[in-house]
Design a protein around this motif. Sequence first.
Motif, mmCIF file in Angstrom:
data_model
loop_
_atom_site.group_PDB
_atom_site.id
_atom_site.type_symbol
_atom_site.label_atom_id
_atom_site.label_comp_id
_atom_site.label_asym_id
_atom_site.label_seq_id
_atom_site.Cartn_x
_atom_site.Cartn_y
_atom_site.Cartn_z
ATOM 1 N N GLU A 87 0.845 -1.187 0.000
ATOM 2 C CA GLU A 87 0.000 0.000 0.000
ATOM 3 C C GLU A 87 0.887 1.245 0.000
ATOM 4 O O GLU A 87 2.108 1.144 0.109
ATOM 5 N N TYR B 294 -4.381 -0.760 -5.015
ATOM 6 C CA TYR B 294 -5.611 -0.453 -4.320
ATOM 7 C C TYR B 294 -6.653 -1.382 -4.904
ATOM 8 O O TYR B 294 -6.437 -1.968 -5.960
ATOM 9 N N GLN C 176 0.949 -1.230 11.375
ATOM 10 C CA GLN C 176 -0.417 -1.621 10.984
ATOM 11 C C GLN C 176 -0.321 -2.822 10.058
ATOM 12 O O GLN C 176 -0.952 -2.858 9.004
ATOM 13 N N ALA C 177 0.483 -3.798 10.459
ATOM 14 C CA ALA C 177 0.860 -4.826 9.509
ATOM 15 C C ALA C 177 -0.289 -5.733 9.086
ATOM 16 O O ALA C 177 -1.050 -6.199 9.913
ATOM 17 N N TRP C 178 -0.364 -5.948 7.816
ATOM 18 C CA TRP C 178 -1.211 -6.969 7.189
ATOM 19 C C TRP C 178 -2.679 -6.771 7.500
ATOM 20 O O TRP C 178 -3.277 -7.462 8.316
ATOM 21 N N LYS C 179 -3.239 -5.790 6.783
ATOM 22 C CA LYS C 179 -4.649 -5.493 6.933
ATOM 23 C C LYS C 179 -5.463 -6.361 5.980
ATOM 24 O O LYS C 179 -4.910 -6.968 5.069
ATOM 25 N N GLU C 180 -6.751 -6.364 6.195
ATOM 26 C CA GLU C 180 -7.627 -7.177 5.357
ATOM 27 C C GLU C 180 -7.515 -6.760 3.886
ATOM 28 O O GLU C 180 -7.513 -7.593 2.995
ATOM 29 N N THR C 181 -7.406 -5.445 3.635
ATOM 30 C CA THR C 181 -7.301 -4.996 2.245
ATOM 31 C C THR C 181 -6.032 -5.544 1.588
ATOM 32 O O THR C 181 -6.034 -5.876 0.404
ATOM 33 N N ARG D 13 -4.456 -8.342 2.483
ATOM 34 C CA ARG D 13 -4.641 -9.778 2.334
ATOM 35 C C ARG D 13 -5.517 -10.088 1.113
ATOM 36 O O ARG D 13 -5.264 -11.034 0.370
ATOM 37 N N THR D 14 -6.564 -9.270 0.917
ATOM 38 C CA THR D 14 -7.466 -9.507 -0.205
ATOM 39 C C THR D 14 -6.718 -9.398 -1.531
ATOM 40 O O THR D 14 -6.825 -10.281 -2.382
ATOM 41 N N ASP E 44 -0.464 -16.641 10.547
ATOM 42 C CA ASP E 44 -1.499 -16.567 9.532
ATOM 43 C C ASP E 44 -0.942 -17.232 8.269
ATOM 44 O O ASP E 44 -0.637 -16.585 7.286
ATOM 45 N N MET F 283 -7.823 -1.116 11.941
ATOM 46 C CA MET F 283 -7.066 -1.816 12.973
ATOM 47 C C MET F 283 -5.710 -1.136 13.164
ATOM 48 O O MET F 283 -5.134 -0.605 12.228
ATOM 49 N N LYS F 284 -5.246 -1.135 14.388
ATOM 50 C CA LYS F 284 -3.923 -0.598 14.721
ATOM 51 C C LYS F 284 -3.739 0.864 14.301
ATOM 52 O O LYS F 284 -2.678 1.275 13.896
ATOM 53 N N LYS G 89 -11.982 -19.929 8.920
ATOM 54 C CA LYS G 89 -10.743 -20.113 9.669
ATOM 55 C C LYS G 89 -10.700 -19.280 10.955
ATOM 56 O O LYS G 89 -10.449 -19.819 12.031
ATOM 57 N N ASN H 186 -11.070 -3.492 8.976
ATOM 58 C CA ASN H 186 -10.007 -3.903 8.046
ATOM 59 C C ASN H 186 -8.990 -4.842 8.707
ATOM 60 O O ASN H 186 -7.823 -4.853 8.366
ATOM 61 N N ASP H 187 -9.451 -5.620 9.653
ATOM 62 C CA ASP H 187 -8.603 -6.610 10.314
ATOM 63 C C ASP H 187 -8.879 -7.960 9.644
ATOM 64 O O ASP H 187 -10.033 -8.328 9.484
ATOM 65 N N PRO H 188 -7.823 -8.674 9.222
ATOM 66 C CA PRO H 188 -8.081 -9.976 8.583
ATOM 67 C C PRO H 188 -8.838 -10.942 9.502
ATOM 68 O O PRO H 188 -9.463 -11.874 9.027
ATOM 69 N N GLN I 236 -0.227 6.645 6.600
ATOM 70 C CA GLN I 236 -1.082 6.447 5.424
ATOM 71 C C GLN I 236 -2.344 7.277 5.605
ATOM 72 O O GLN I 236 -3.403 6.746 5.888
ATOM 73 N N GLN J 208 -7.910 4.235 1.129
ATOM 74 C CA GLN J 208 -9.199 3.831 0.563
ATOM 75 C C GLN J 208 -10.122 3.231 1.629
ATOM 76 O O GLN J 208 -11.317 3.469 1.629
ATOM 77 N N VAL K 141 -15.184 -9.688 -0.052
ATOM 78 C CA VAL K 141 -14.735 -10.782 -0.898
ATOM 79 C C VAL K 141 -15.838 -11.826 -1.101
ATOM 80 O O VAL K 141 -16.027 -12.337 -2.196
#
Lengths: 338, 720
Positions: A49, A154, A181-186, A188-189, A228, B66-67, B147, B233-235, B261, B265, B596
Amino acid sequence: MLQSIRSLRQDIAYAVATRGGVYWPLAGRTLERLEQLIVRPVRLNIFGEANTGKSSLVNFLLRQTVIPAGDFASQGTFLRICHAKETVLSSIAADGTRNRLTSKALSRISEPEILLPSDGEALNGKLTHDGRVLELGVPHEFLRRVEIIEARNYPEVRSSRALAQVFRPADMTIWCTLATQAWKETERTVWSHIPLAQRKNAFLFVTYRDAIRNRKDEAKIIARLKNDGEHAFADVLMVSVRDAHEAKLARESEQDAAMAERLHKRSNAEAIEEAVSSAVTFAQLQKLRKSASVLKRVASIVRKADANHFMGPGQHIAQKLERVAGETLLIVDRAETR
Amino acid sequence: MSAQEHRFASLSENSITSRLGDVKARVLELGERLEGQLHGRAAGALNSLLDDLKAHSCRVAVIGQMKAGKSTLINALMQRPGMLPTDVNPSTAVITKLHFGAPPEKANTALFQFFSEEEWDRIMSGGRANAMSTDRQLTYKPDRLAKPLEELQRRAEQRLGSDYTENLGKHHLLSSVTTGTLERYVSAGDYVSEDEPDDDTRFFSDITKTADVFLEGQPLGYPAVIIDTPGVNDPFLVREEITHGYLGEADVYLVVLTAQQPLSQSDLALLRMLKGLQKDRIIMVVNRIDLADGLAEQSDKITAHIQATLKREFPHADIPVILASAYWANSALSGDEEELADALTPSLAAYADKLAKLGENPFGRPAADWSTEQVEQMLYQISGIPALISAVERLIGHSVTAERLLPVSSTLGAVADNTVIALRYGTRSLENASSSGAPDEETWFRANALKNLQKLELVSSRIEADMEITRTDLARMTREELDRLRKHVDHAISEFAKSEENTLIQLGSYAPMKDGFQQRSSQFRSQLAEDFYKYFTELAKQLQSRQQKSEAILRQSVKDALPDLDDVLHFGVQGAELPAPSIVPLSKLTALDTDVFWQHRIAARVDTTDPAEASQFQNAIVSIYAELIDELFSLAQETLNQHAKEALRRLQFLSYSAIYPIAQQLQRWVEIHKLMKRDKRGGSFCGQLLATSRDQLHGCVELADNAANLRQQCLQMMET
């Protein structure tokens, strides 16, 4: 190897000219493509990102500030960095046409208003380009072996056609994510939408290590990301690419040695270099492995081409092809056991 | 946890909220004095109005990805570093409400409510996303959600034992709360014990639904509930829907971003969900400025960048942007010398200098000879927390004044006016009686008091009848208008679905239309939202004018019965405005767009050229909308019912406020008359009554003036 292939291709070209048929030309074309594969540098995709340190990573790898890192690096654009005799910036349109941009544009490369063409519209009369791809040529040895593509993702990106054009299968990938803010859902998607084949030789760089104030916290973050498991990175590293780059510059200019040392230590620079070089090696070996299997395939085509000619050159060429394939595999095996 | 002394004055002496508290106290005092003048039902109604105001507190929700540093920011805001548990990995797992200004006996207690079995089952079955997919026998299995769910269940079992479900539906009430307890109830935590857990170390956070923590002090200068939410936005997707469910419930929203950041978005997606709420409720907090490079040069750019984006997205809103570093504030608060030394970087010094030049940092650039205290003061100042508190105060000040203080003081004013009218009427009758020099007070009494009492009975029954008509009218209007709106919306959705189906058939598969579909469905939603508001504004106008009509009718009824009353009935400036209903459910579709599951489901379903399959696409759109539209309408219905209830309560209460004082006065006359007759006392009956009536009238005139003053003050406060 390349030389053997070239001479084999001459043999085959002679056969094409004298014998014709279907198989000889096919064998010739396949070998030609193989040559291109061998000659071209391995492709490194750098994803992440905005403002996760991708440009700093490029700078670090090239040991010079080619991309001024900005706080608002633009999104949805792609920068291909490849070898050139002199530093040159071009834009590539959707149809593949290339336009050379001025050196002034180069200095403004990180300004979003330049790099965010809204569907080809001219922006305030400033520099525009109608593609979403910029190509930066830099005279640097590293780029002879590795071509870098820096992408600002994005969500919409994954459907864009430009993306498909640029992202011919990468040989290796580095995903940059913010330590805080490591590894957000966006993230990962988007990652899950990249074809599996491209995700194989991949590293997760958790950048801005300097923002994590103690090593215990670092271990916790790494543990979560490794846990994960589904996104399967070869490794997860916490690094500070900006510090690594600055330390390198400071060392080379022999300025404040103590500071350079401190930055270098904090940056985890050695781990970065190690990860990149192991990824490059892995990619190169993969390429060799692929070459060997292509050579075997060409050998079988050649045998077919010459099946009815007892005295034809086919058997001889096929044997040669198989020998080169065997030698290549031997190199791969030896390298791998090392 | 004992209340900590607030180390830094974050509220100025005459801050907006302390003025607010001042006006509120005066409104309550006026109300109580007025209540002393009233009896029976009128006093009861006034009492409940005042109780509502007394118990009122402002809800401030802190939301973000998140975070982003939400919990850390709240710790800084309430000057209790380390109170809410924080971690380098996503930590807050439970909606945590921190109540300030609660009754002292409740201070430092906490209530933790666990999910009910039904809610737990719903979560375990994948919530909305999964419910939709199983309903329609779609083949796509949302294993993305499976999961985290498995992990959640495994963790709950590991932490609470296999009989953890026995806790569902229950709650824990703790008489004292520490950071340690909070950790066990609201942190996701990575703690997994090998030992058999005992009650003091058990982690309940997996099954906790909400946490209510009651604390001393008022960091915002006004009673407030600060709500911490799990980041979006947390996995680990499980809790996000819970956060979304709470989005419609606060008075003020602090949207926390990170300076690394600014306004990504996903932040914009979150803001779009808030779009449906009333304006002037949002504050953007750019946290972690301590991590920004060259902050002194960058800070203006960051703010400008965010403001430009906001202007584009929300052209009509004026959303404040505050740059903050909760890390600096907490370092200043903790007073940890090492942390302070770490925080003091050249970049910070340059920023402090810049703020000093702008007049936003009275302490100036830090120097080597500064005392620790000076450094702390400066650090807290430039951390942006004081600026954030005053921005929150401004919003609270406006919303509390507009939604609470002004309507209440206006109602009190009307009650006081009506009481004055009634008392004046009574007093004048007495004056007439004594000046007419009626030979026989007995005769006068029979002629006036009893006759008037009968009249009042009549008025009262007419008011009841009028109220009944109003009640049915309001209900009918609401029903009809909502039905009309529902028809319109349903029609629009089916048209949209049909046209998308045609596009699908033309293109042959979903893949090439995906981008266009997302864009069109987002446009369609804004159109729906716009229509919804248009209808609602229209309905609000109708309801308002219907209430005015009722006011006129009621006024006439009273006038008919008591023609001597010298003024018409007062109803105050206006009733409470009809609050806009929440369109959060509509925004949930935005989340669905980037979701998703939804895309996989659609893609799995409709990658086909078969028209029969394509029609399932149409059905899928319609049914996904249907659920959310149901929710939308039930929220609207609730808003309208609540509004009608309050409007009726006000009309009734104010009508009676003119009647009760007269009745009350007459009743007193009857009683005194009886007493005098029994004791065979002589003296002027009228003379005695007149004296007390005049006193009462005098008192009420003063109250009415007071009320008018307060109302004026509220209006002034809203202007500034």
